[in-house]
Design an enzyme around this catalytic site. Sequence first.
Site, PDB file in Angstrom:
ATOM      1  N   LYS A 161      36.985  -1.370  16.563  1.00 44.05           N
ATOM      2  CA  LYS A 161      36.732  -0.345  15.740  1.00 44.05           C
ATOM      3  C   LYS A 161      36.232   0.844  16.831  1.00 44.05           C
ATOM      4  O   LYS A 161      35.091   0.920  17.116  1.00 44.05           O
ATOM      5  CB  LYS A 161      35.615  -0.472  14.760  1.00 44.05           C
ATOM      6  CG  LYS A 161      35.423   0.195  13.716  1.00 44.05           C
ATOM      7  CD  LYS A 161      35.191   1.735  13.683  1.00 44.05           C
ATOM      8  CE  LYS A 161      33.664   2.159  14.019  1.00 44.05           C
ATOM      9  NZ  LYS A 161      33.401   3.639  14.046  1.00 44.05           N
TER      10      LYS A 161
ATOM     11  N   GLY B 285      26.178   1.432  21.389  1.00 43.50           N
ATOM     12  CA  GLY B 285      25.733   2.524  20.702  1.00 43.50           C
ATOM     13  C   GLY B 285      24.495   2.768  20.471  1.00 43.50           C
ATOM     14  O   GLY B 285      23.541   2.272  21.437  1.00 43.50           O
ATOM     15  N   SER B 286      23.790   3.455  19.552  1.00 39.45           N
ATOM     16  CA  SER B 286      22.466   3.860  19.449  1.00 39.45           C
ATOM     17  C   SER B 286      21.618   2.957  19.123  1.00 39.45           C
ATOM     18  O   SER B 286      22.137   1.725  18.559  1.00 39.45           O
ATOM     19  CB  SER B 286      22.455   5.167  18.592  1.00 39.45           C
ATOM     20  OG  SER B 286      22.499   4.580  17.158  1.00 39.45           O
ATOM     21  N   THR B 287      20.445   2.755  19.463  1.00 40.15           N
ATOM     22  CA  THR B 287      19.427   1.944  18.877  1.00 40.15           C
ATOM     23  C   THR B 287      19.443   1.697  17.594  1.00 40.15           C
ATOM     24  O   THR B 287      19.104   0.955  17.140  1.00 40.15           O
ATOM     25  CB  THR B 287      18.161   2.147  19.672  1.00 40.15           C
ATOM     26  OG1 THR B 287      18.195   1.916  21.229  1.00 40.15           O
ATOM     27  CG2 THR B 287      16.922   1.046  19.117  1.00 40.15           C
TER      28      THR B 287
ATOM     29  N   ALA C  70      21.467   2.472  14.998  1.00 44.13           N
ATOM     30  CA  ALA C  70      22.688   1.660  14.525  1.00 44.13           C
ATOM     31  C   ALA C  70      22.636   0.105  15.063  1.00 44.13           C
ATOM     32  O   ALA C  70      22.931  -0.760  14.218  1.00 44.13           O
ATOM     33  CB  ALA C  70      24.071   2.367  14.888  1.00 44.13           C
ATOM     34  N   GLY C  71      22.137   0.073  16.221  1.00 39.72           N
ATOM     35  CA  GLY C  71      21.911  -1.431  16.659  1.00 39.72           C
ATOM     36  C   GLY C  71      20.855  -2.241  15.947  1.00 39.72           C
ATOM     37  O   GLY C  71      21.090  -3.631  15.620  1.00 39.72           O
TER      38      GLY C  71
ATOM     39  N   GLU D 171      24.306  -3.560  23.124  1.00 41.83           N
ATOM     40  CA  GLU D 171      24.090  -2.799  24.153  1.00 41.83           C
ATOM     41  C   GLU D 171      23.772  -1.204  23.617  1.00 41.83           C
ATOM     42  O   GLU D 171      24.677  -0.445  23.276  1.00 41.83           O
ATOM     43  CB  GLU D 171      25.263  -2.628  25.398  1.00 41.83           C
ATOM     44  CG  GLU D 171      24.736  -1.979  26.635  1.00 41.83           C
ATOM     45  CD  GLU D 171      24.983  -0.608  26.705  1.00 41.83           C
ATOM     46  OE1 GLU D 171      23.750  -0.192  26.856  1.00 41.83           O
ATOM     47  OE2 GLU D 171      25.992  -0.287  26.996  1.00 41.83           O
TER      48      GLU D 171
ATOM     49  N   CYS E 255      24.205   5.837  28.820  1.00 47.75           N
ATOM     50  CA  CYS E 255      23.300   5.089  28.421  1.00 47.75           C
ATOM     51  C   CYS E 255      22.142   4.738  29.258  1.00 47.75           C
ATOM     52  O   CYS E 255      20.866   4.832  29.297  1.00 47.75           O
ATOM     53  CB  CYS E 255      23.580   3.994  27.537  1.00 47.75           C
ATOM     54  SG  CYS E 255      24.518   2.916  28.620  1.00 47.75           S
TER      55      CYS E 255
ATOM     56  N   GLU F  82      15.579   9.259  23.855  1.00 46.75           N
ATOM     57  CA  GLU F  82      16.898   9.435  24.662  1.00 46.75           C
ATOM     58  C   GLU F  82      17.351  10.726  24.145  1.00 46.75           C
ATOM     59  O   GLU F  82      17.787  10.977  22.883  1.00 46.75           O
ATOM     60  CB  GLU F  82      17.724   8.257  24.233  1.00 46.75           C
ATOM     61  CG  GLU F  82      19.035   8.352  24.843  1.00 46.75           C
ATOM     62  CD  GLU F  82      19.966   6.945  24.892  1.00 46.75           C
ATOM     63  OE1 GLU F  82      20.500   6.560  25.481  1.00 46.75           O
ATOM     64  OE2 GLU F  82      19.746   6.576  23.400  1.00 46.75           O
TER      65      GLU F  82
END
Length: 479
Positions: A178, A230-232, A234-235, A252, A286, A384
């Site tokens: 994706k 991706g972003s924290t 979303a993670g 990551e 990142c 960030e």
Amino acid sequence: MQVHESLYLGGEWRPALDNAAIEVRSPSTEQLIGSVPAAGRADVDDAVAAARRALRSAEWADLNPDRRAALIDRFADELVADLADRARLTSEQNGMPISIALPAEGQLPVGLLRYYAELCRTRPVEERRPRLDGRGSTLVRREPVGVVAAVVPWNFPQTLTMFKLAPALAAGCPVVLKPSPETVLDAFELAAAADRAGIPPGVLNVVPGGADVGEYLVAHPGVDKVAFTGSTTAGREIGEACGRLLRPVTLELGGKSAAIVADDADVAALAQRLAGVSLLNSGQTCYVSTRILAPRRRYDEVVDAVAGVAGSLTVGDPLDRATQIGPMVSSRHRDRVEAYIELGVAEGAKLVAGGGRPETDRGWFVRPTVFAGVDADSRIAREEIFGPVLVVLPYEELDEAVALANDSDYGLGGTVWTSDVEKGIDLARRIESGSVGVNFYSLDPASPFGGYKDSGVGRELGPEGLAAYEQLKSIYLSH
């Protein structure tokens, strides 16, 4: 302009089941440069079903390691053939300077495929161990974890795809990819290369879409493992979903890495390497060291050096080899970066470089920006930003510098600058981060990469990156 009318699912190009499309605009010209079909839930269902068939198909599952490695090498050969075109396509989509895209998006994906093909050949599938009780032995076997959902971001789309795809293929896992909506065109080129290489049907499937498609894919009952960059924020959501499902996941995520400048550091060397260490891909990376920690007695010297470098970098067309700083990936992301710059000024920090847009009538550009006199607890020092914005913080002693470096929710990258390499290694050992560079920073594909704390879970790259796509079976033997 590239217009794709079909999705790549199950080894075939076929129309999406919905009529929606994803349009891609150049961040440097704001012009439409391509479009692809948007995958819907039914397309994801088809992609996962195709991957599950491939997982057990004789065409894929019955390949021995040598034959699978040869197939991966053929995939690499196809990517070599259009290396420059793929790098240019990344630059056109996300604004990455072409001088970075050629090695990072052109060459590195090829190198990763070659590396994991070799691991596939040489790493034993089984090993026999003597039992601790002395009664026979145990055969320990590595098997593919299953169907992998790979969700990748827009900043290094080809490379971060291959962080997942290369070891997954080496382990024998089919993948449903994706890509980010901002960088979907290169994913279709990757699929075409895999098809030309003879990757069996269903081993690679591409489902472009937004967050809703990603959420559906991650939680799909036919997926066995999730790999996300991706972003924290979303993670966390992906980690929660995988936790409920008891599904293996590699995350990551974000970073706010520190560069510790020791008293004996060569500030000129730091300045020379700053663009690659702290402003790589216009700060849209990142792990970059965006917090510069300088000894108080040399603070002004470091501030002047960092500001001088930031002010000297060439901002412009990412396809021009002279460009060092390209645009932000979207107007929305530029607005976000500019909001942080305004916040820094409001918080009382001193703007010593940049702070605005270059003189251009198009493109989503932000000039490299440096703040001095920054409070360590301010938002620009802790959150960030993911853009070309650096903060320089003072410290008295190295113990304080280490404490400042570790006083972060993140722990992904970092650097140490000193003329004494052993001291640099000792400082690196004390930093709570998954990776630290001494007097430079560059990822090593043969070594593990990942984060501490809010920067993620698990590791990519190296043999450890392959192990993340394997599951272990113990077969107990009485002899």
